[in-house]
Design a protein around this motif. Structure first.
Motif, PDB file in Angstrom:
ATOM      1  N   LEU A   1       0.836  -1.201   0.000  1.00 43.11           N
ATOM      2  CA  LEU A   1       0.000   0.000   0.000  1.00 43.11           C
ATOM      3  C   LEU A   1       0.872   1.252   0.000  1.00 43.11           C
ATOM      4  CD1 LEU A   1      -2.799   1.331   0.226  1.00 43.11           C
ATOM      5  CD2 LEU A   1      -2.600   1.122   2.698  1.00 43.11           C
ATOM      6  N   ARG A   2       1.910   1.255   0.801  1.00 39.48           N
ATOM      7  CA  ARG A   2       2.775   2.424   0.907  1.00 39.48           C
ATOM      8  C   ARG A   2       3.545   2.653  -0.397  1.00 39.48           C
ATOM      9  NH1 ARG A   2       4.952   1.515   5.756  1.00 39.48           N
ATOM     10  NH2 ARG A   2       6.534   0.141   4.895  1.00 39.48           N
ATOM     11  N   SER A   3       4.027   1.593  -1.006  1.00 42.41           N
ATOM     12  CA  SER A   3       4.836   1.753  -2.217  1.00 42.41           C
ATOM     13  C   SER A   3       3.989   2.069  -3.445  1.00 42.41           C
ATOM     14  CB  SER A   3       5.677   0.504  -2.466  1.00 42.41           C
ATOM     15  OG  SER A   3       4.849  -0.599  -2.765  1.00 42.41           O
ATOM     16  N   ASN A   4       2.744   1.658  -3.479  1.00 41.50           N
ATOM     17  CA  ASN A   4       1.901   1.867  -4.655  1.00 41.50           C
ATOM     18  C   ASN A   4       0.980   3.073  -4.534  1.00 41.50           C
ATOM     19  OD1 ASN A   4       2.957  -0.383  -5.960  1.00 41.50           O
ATOM     20  ND2 ASN A   4       1.496  -1.746  -4.976  1.00 41.50           N
ATOM     21  N   SER A   5       1.184   3.895  -3.527  1.00 45.66           N
ATOM     22  CA  SER A   5       0.344   5.079  -3.384  1.00 45.66           C
ATOM     23  C   SER A   5       1.226   6.321  -3.413  1.00 45.66           C
ATOM     24  CB  SER A   5      -0.445   5.026  -2.073  1.00 45.66           C
ATOM     25  OG  SER A   5       0.434   5.201  -0.981  1.00 45.66           O
ATOM     26  N   LYS A   6       0.611   7.453  -3.604  1.00 44.38           N
ATOM     27  CA  LYS A   6       1.352   8.717  -3.624  1.00 44.38           C
ATOM     28  C   LYS A   6       1.248   9.417  -2.282  1.00 44.38           C
ATOM     29  CE  LYS A   6       0.622   9.219  -8.531  1.00 44.38           C
ATOM     30  NZ  LYS A   6       0.056   9.958  -9.630  1.00 44.38           N
ATOM     31  N   LEU A   7       0.957   8.653  -1.241  1.00 42.99           N
ATOM     32  CA  LEU A   7       0.802   9.237   0.084  1.00 42.99           C
ATOM     33  C   LEU A   7       2.158   9.445   0.743  1.00 42.99           C
ATOM     34  CD1 LEU A   7      -2.126   7.052   1.441  1.00 42.99           C
ATOM     35  CD2 LEU A   7      -2.276   9.352   0.505  1.00 42.99           C
ATOM     36  N   THR A   8       2.258  10.518   1.499  1.00 46.53           N
ATOM     37  CA  THR A   8       3.452  10.713   2.310  1.00 46.53           C
ATOM     38  C   THR A   8       3.325   9.845   3.552  1.00 46.53           C
ATOM     39  OG1 THR A   8       2.509  12.520   3.587  1.00 46.53           O
ATOM     40  CG2 THR A   8       3.624  13.105   1.524  1.00 46.53           C
ATOM     41  N   ALA A   9       4.399   9.738   4.310  1.00 50.32           N
ATOM     42  CA  ALA A   9       4.370   8.923   5.522  1.00 50.32           C
ATOM     43  C   ALA A   9       3.318   9.439   6.501  1.00 50.32           C
ATOM     44  CB  ALA A   9       5.747   8.916   6.177  1.00 50.32           C
ATOM     45  N   ALA A  10       3.140  10.747   6.575  1.00 57.19           N
ATOM     46  CA  ALA A  10       2.157  11.321   7.499  1.00 57.19           C
ATOM     47  C   ALA A  10       0.727  11.052   7.030  1.00 57.19           C
ATOM     48  CB  ALA A  10       2.388  12.818   7.642  1.00 57.19           C
ATOM     49  N   GLU A  11       0.505  11.001   5.729  1.00 57.59           N
ATOM     50  CA  GLU A  11      -0.834  10.765   5.189  1.00 57.59           C
ATOM     51  C   GLU A  11      -1.196   9.281   5.152  1.00 57.59           C
ATOM     52  OE1 GLU A  11      -1.032  14.398   1.950  1.00 57.59           O
ATOM     53  OE2 GLU A  11      -0.087  12.503   1.412  1.00 57.59           O
ATOM     54  N   TYR A  12      -0.209   8.448   5.203  1.00 59.59           N
ATOM     55  CA  TYR A  12      -0.400   7.004   5.060  1.00 59.59           C
ATOM     56  C   TYR A  12      -1.260   6.421   6.175  1.00 59.59           C
ATOM     57  CZ  TYR A  12       1.036   2.094   5.046  1.00 59.59           C
ATOM     58  OH  TYR A  12       1.049   0.743   5.051  1.00 59.59           O
ATOM     59  N   LYS A  13      -1.175   6.980   7.369  1.00 64.90           N
ATOM     60  CA  LYS A  13      -1.900   6.435   8.514  1.00 64.90           C
ATOM     61  C   LYS A  13      -3.412   6.631   8.395  1.00 64.90           C
ATOM     62  CE  LYS A  13      -1.636  10.483  11.510  1.00 64.90           C
ATOM     63  NZ  LYS A  13      -2.028  11.362  10.457  1.00 64.90           N
ATOM     64  N   ASP A  14      -3.865   7.660   7.705  1.00 70.37           N
ATOM     65  CA  ASP A  14      -5.297   7.968   7.657  1.00 70.37           C
ATOM     66  C   ASP A  14      -6.138   6.849   7.044  1.00 70.37           C
ATOM     67  OD1 ASP A  14      -4.820  10.351   8.965  1.00 70.37           O
ATOM     68  OD2 ASP A  14      -4.628  11.483   7.097  1.00 70.37           O
ATOM     69  N   PRO A  15      -5.834   6.375   5.825  1.00 72.94           N
ATOM     70  CA  PRO A  15      -6.671   5.282   5.298  1.00 72.94           C
ATOM     71  C   PRO A  15      -6.504   3.985   6.087  1.00 72.94           C
ATOM     72  CG  PRO A  15      -4.876   5.768   3.775  1.00 72.94           C
ATOM     73  CD  PRO A  15      -4.850   6.818   4.845  1.00 72.94           C
ATOM     74  N   LEU A  16      -5.311   3.767   6.607  1.00 77.41           N
ATOM     75  CA  LEU A  16      -5.068   2.539   7.356  1.00 77.41           C
ATOM     76  C   LEU A  16      -5.859   2.523   8.661  1.00 77.41           C
ATOM     77  CD1 LEU A  16      -3.418   0.119   6.678  1.00 77.41           C
ATOM     78  CD2 LEU A  16      -1.551   1.041   8.012  1.00 77.41           C
ATOM     79  N   LEU A  17      -5.838   3.625   9.386  1.00 81.77           N
ATOM     80  CA  LEU A  17      -6.606   3.693  10.636  1.00 81.77           C
ATOM     81  C   LEU A  17      -8.108   3.657  10.361  1.00 81.77           C
ATOM     82  CD1 LEU A  17      -4.520   6.254  12.702  1.00 81.77           C
ATOM     83  CD2 LEU A  17      -4.680   3.789  13.006  1.00 81.77           C
ATOM     84  N   GLY A  18      -8.526   4.234   9.233  1.00 83.39           N
ATOM     85  CA  GLY A  18      -9.933   4.159   8.853  1.00 83.39           C
ATOM     86  C   GLY A  18     -10.383   2.727   8.635  1.00 83.39           C
ATOM     87  N   LEU A  19      -9.546   1.933   7.982  1.00 83.25           N
ATOM     88  CA  LEU A  19      -9.875   0.522   7.761  1.00 83.25           C
ATOM     89  C   LEU A  19      -9.933  -0.246   9.075  1.00 83.25           C
ATOM     90  CD1 LEU A  19      -7.700  -0.225   4.607  1.00 83.25           C
ATOM     91  CD2 LEU A  19     -10.194  -0.062   4.723  1.00 83.25           C
ATOM     92  N   VAL A  20      -9.008   0.038   9.964  1.00 82.44           N
ATOM     93  CA  VAL A  20      -9.012  -0.629  11.267  1.00 82.44           C
ATOM     94  C   VAL A  20     -10.284  -0.274  12.031  1.00 82.44           C
ATOM     95  CG1 VAL A  20      -7.858  -0.729  13.503  1.00 82.44           C
ATOM     96  CG2 VAL A  20      -6.518  -0.832  11.406  1.00 82.44           C
TER      97      VAL A  20
END
Length: 102
Positions: free
Chosen positions: A20-39
């Motif tokens: 997910l991190r390598s195939n998205s254009k999200l920064t490290a700070a933005e990466y947590k938002d969709p992940l925490l939403g899924l959790v």
């Protein structure tokens, strides 16, 4: 779960996170938002399924059809309120070191 199953699950989760991190254009700070939403969504789904299973046995049966009615939103709210009352009556006195008046 066994220790090996937990280790495999952890490996799978880290692999999915890396993909997910390598195939998205999200920064490290933005990466947590969709992940925490899924959790959070998974947690809410598990809580709903547990509550629905618990309510299923206590719902009234229609005498004409012999089938239980479906759970309504009020049934879930009533169940949640009962849990809050139980927490107030059992847990708070222990935390406060005495008796809490209702």
């Amino acid at each position: 779960m066994t220790h090996d199953q937990i280790r495999n699950l952890e490996s799978d989760l880290w692999g999915a996170a890396d993909d997910l991190r390598s195939n998205s254009k999200l920064t490290a700070a933005e990466y947590k938002d969709p992940l925490l939403g899924l959790v959070l969504l998974r947690f809410a789904q598990n809580r709903y399924e547990d509550a629905a299973a618990e309510l299923a046995g206590s719902l009234p049966v229609n005498p004409r059809t012999g089938q239980r009615r479906e759970a309504w939103p009020d049934d879930f709210a009533r169940r949640q309120n009962e849990g809050l009352r139980e927490a107030r009556d059992l847990l708070l006195p222990r935390l406060m070191g005495g008796v809490v008046e209702a």
